[in-house]
Structures are given as structure tokens and as C-alpha cells.
Design a protein around this motif. Sequence first.
Motif, PDB file in Angstrom:
ATOM      1  N   UNK A  57       0.832  -1.197   0.000  1.00 15.15           N
ATOM      2  CA  UNK A  57       0.000   0.000   0.000  1.00 15.15           C
ATOM      3  C   UNK A  57       0.871   1.252   0.000  1.00 15.15           C
ATOM      4  N   UNK A  58       0.274   2.382  -0.368  1.00 12.01           N
ATOM      5  CA  UNK A  58       1.007   3.642  -0.344  1.00 12.01           C
ATOM      6  C   UNK A  58       1.457   3.971   1.075  1.00 12.01           C
ATOM      7  N   UNK A  59       0.596   3.696   2.055  1.00 14.20           N
ATOM      8  CA  UNK A  59       0.963   3.936   3.458  1.00 14.20           C
ATOM      9  C   UNK A  59       2.218   3.163   3.838  1.00 14.20           C
ATOM     10  N   UNK A  60       2.245   1.878   3.517  1.00 12.30           N
ATOM     11  CA  UNK A  60       3.392   1.037   3.868  1.00 12.30           C
ATOM     12  C   UNK A  60       4.636   1.460   3.098  1.00 12.30           C
ATOM     13  N   UNK A  91      -3.127   8.646   1.068  1.00 18.13           N
ATOM     14  CA  UNK A  91      -2.993   7.605   2.070  1.00 18.13           C
ATOM     15  C   UNK A  91      -4.373   7.265   2.634  1.00 18.13           C
ATOM     16  N   UNK A  92      -4.402   6.275   3.475  1.00 14.44           N
ATOM     17  CA  UNK A  92      -5.685   5.840   4.039  1.00 14.44           C
ATOM     18  C   UNK A  92      -6.352   6.927   4.877  1.00 14.44           C
ATOM     19  N   UNK A  93      -5.577   7.891   5.398  1.00 16.62           N
ATOM     20  CA  UNK A  93      -6.162   8.972   6.195  1.00 16.62           C
ATOM     21  C   UNK A  93      -6.548  10.182   5.354  1.00 16.62           C
ATOM     22  N   UNK A  94      -6.415  10.075   4.017  1.00 20.52           N
ATOM     23  CA  UNK A  94      -6.845  11.130   3.115  1.00 20.52           C
ATOM     24  C   UNK A  94      -5.769  12.110   2.712  1.00 20.52           C
ATOM     25  N   UNK A  95      -4.594  12.061   3.319  1.00 17.92           N
ATOM     26  CA  UNK A  95      -3.523  12.993   2.968  1.00 17.92           C
ATOM     27  C   UNK A  95      -2.856  12.602   1.657  1.00 17.92           C
ATOM     28  N   UNK A  96      -2.381  13.613   0.911  1.00 16.14           N
ATOM     29  CA  UNK A  96      -1.589  13.311  -0.272  1.00 16.14           C
ATOM     30  C   UNK A  96      -0.214  12.828   0.184  1.00 16.14           C
ATOM     31  N   UNK A  97       0.453  12.096  -0.690  1.00 13.24           N
ATOM     32  CA  UNK A  97       1.718  11.447  -0.319  1.00 13.24           C
ATOM     33  C   UNK A  97       2.749  12.442   0.182  1.00 13.24           C
TER      34      UNK A  97
END
Length: 368
Positions: A57-60, A91-97
Motif C-alpha cells: 500500500x502507499x501507506x506502507x 494515504x488511508x487517512x486522506x492525505x496526499x503522499x
Amino acid sequence: MPRTAALEPIYVPVLKGKEGEYSALEALPSDVRTRLMPLIEIPDVPYDYTNDGSAKSLDDHLSGTARRLKKCCQGSPLFLDLPWFEGEERLSDGRVALEAVLADCVNQGVRAVPVVSRKKSAEYLSAAGRYSAKADSGACIRLLVADFAEEVDVEAETRRLLGGLGVADTSSIDLVLDLEDLGLDTARAALVARSVFSMIPAKDEWRRIILVAAFFPEDLSDVDAATVTTLPRREWDLWKTLQKRPGLLPRRDLIFGDYGIAHPVTKELDPRTMRMSASIRYTTPKNWLVLKGRNVRQYGFDQYFELCKELVKRPEYCERSFSWGDGYISDCADGMVGPGNATTWRKVGTNHHITLVVTEIASLRPGA
């Protein structure tokens, strides 16, 4: 954000945010590290060829990036670019990378300067602007040769980027002029650079101007196995040519940048079918030496012992104390370390390259 006194950078290497490059920076002595300001490109989420989709995932993928930046730069400032993230990815919290990485940089005490370019979304620009205002870091605009094409109003585009960052002028903004892969002889490259220089908006008002270019090939498939090959450093030739003709420069303190020992575009290969050869990329004052072995799947990494023995006998080899990379080469030739793997040799080559370039520029600009 805590600040420490620092010299102005004389070199901006554009490096991929991968372990070999991170480790190369980490192994630099302080007198070299303080003279450069790397532009680190965070790579895209890796692809899982077996399952035909993203490997994580993008988060990971972004988790831990700021901690690695802190470890490799050790308090020195850096430029930070997410070239493949245009701003829509969240990300899963809505923030851009970019917002997530910069927030982690604040928490880790990393002195990052965000890099933006024409393709970035309004959300990406806004995230960079909010961070730079809070951290008092300024920002960096990265323009490519294509951004100076006839159909592009570069002044209007610059104003748009500044507006997206929330700043009125360029006094706190660095400008990277990225010629990317030169693919030209030095004379033609100088003409391209001169054309770009003539179109820089507000050329005397930027905080810094950095010229970046590259000539290292995309891969070494055209280099024969079991050979020692010389490749030209045309971006360095261009820089030296421009230094001899200051009338061509937008300003006398134009900063040199390159892509280290890599091509600007990373070729994505399926690891299941990739056939990598053992090779050492070794920078000299005039060229690159490429010592290439054979396929490591068939012949193994032990080839590096012989490649190092060959390199240390050559007149281009610097003494082992020149850099961490040179010390590793000498120790590998003696069988004391190694043979390592592909990441090891990217670290070795990049560490030597950065040390050599800083030394070269310092000798040409002793007062800088």
C-alpha cells in the motif's frame, strides 16, 4: 525546525531513494556531506509482477522514509521530490503522499526542501507550500527542457507554481533546470543550456539556480561482458565548458547537478526474467570506467573479487583512503570484504562519485 550553520552547497546529486543511494550518503565524511544538497527522488510503489498489482500500500511504502532520510543526511538539508506522485494518490487517512512524508520529516528533524514541477496537482503544491511556510524551508521548482518549449509560457507557469505554493516571489525558492539525458555532444548541449538560460524568468531573484544533466546510459546492455569500457561524462564536460564562458550563465554561482552513476529514468524490469551482470561503475575526472563481468545468476557475485583486482591496478583508481567506496574496492580486491550484491555496488560507486565530484568542483571554485 532546528537549524545548524552550513556552507552553501556546491553540488546537487539527483539520487533515487533506494538503499544503495541512502547508504552511499550515510558513508560520506562530514566535510563532503556539508558541500552537497542531494535531491532525493522517492520511488513509486514497487510492482508485484507475480500478482500483477502493487506490492504494498502507499501507506506502507512511505512509512519509514523520513527515518531513512534522517539517518543518511545526518542533519544536512536535502531536496525532496516524489516525481511519480502527481497529487491525486492519497494515504488511508486522506492525505496526499507529499504531505505525509513532509509531516514525518518534521517529526524526525529532517531539513527537507519540497520540490514541485508543472505536472503537480493543486493539492500537491498546497501541501508543499504549507510545509515550507511552517518550516521556513523555502521550496524548489524543477523545470525540464520541455517546459521551455515554444508553446509553453514559462513565466505564466512559474507564476502559477508560485501561487500554488502561496509565495509572491522567488527569493525563497530554488530553481532546478533539469536537462535530463543530454544525448548530445558538449557543443550542442551548451546551445541547449544557453537557450534555456535565456528564458529563465526573474533569473536574478531565485535563492539558488541548479543545472542538472545526465549522460550515463539507461542500462549496460551495450557494454560487452568481461571488458573495461570508458564512457564520457558529458554533463561534466558541459559544466566545465560553461564555467569557461561565464557570459552564458544566468548567474556566476550556478550550482552543478547530475544523476550520479545512473540514468534519469529507472527502467522497470521483471525480476523473474532480469539477467543482471556483475559491474562496477567508477567515476574518473574525465570519464566513467565500467568494469563488467558476466551474468550473476550463472557466474555468481564472486566475480567482484576479480573486478576489484583489475580496478585497483589501473591508473584511474584513487587510493583506498579517498572515499569509503574506494576503501571497499581495495578490501574486496584483497578478499577482506565482499563480494556484496547489486545494492552494495551502487553504494560503492555512488559514494566514490559524490566524493570525486565535490573534490573537482571545490578545486575549480576554491572560494565557494
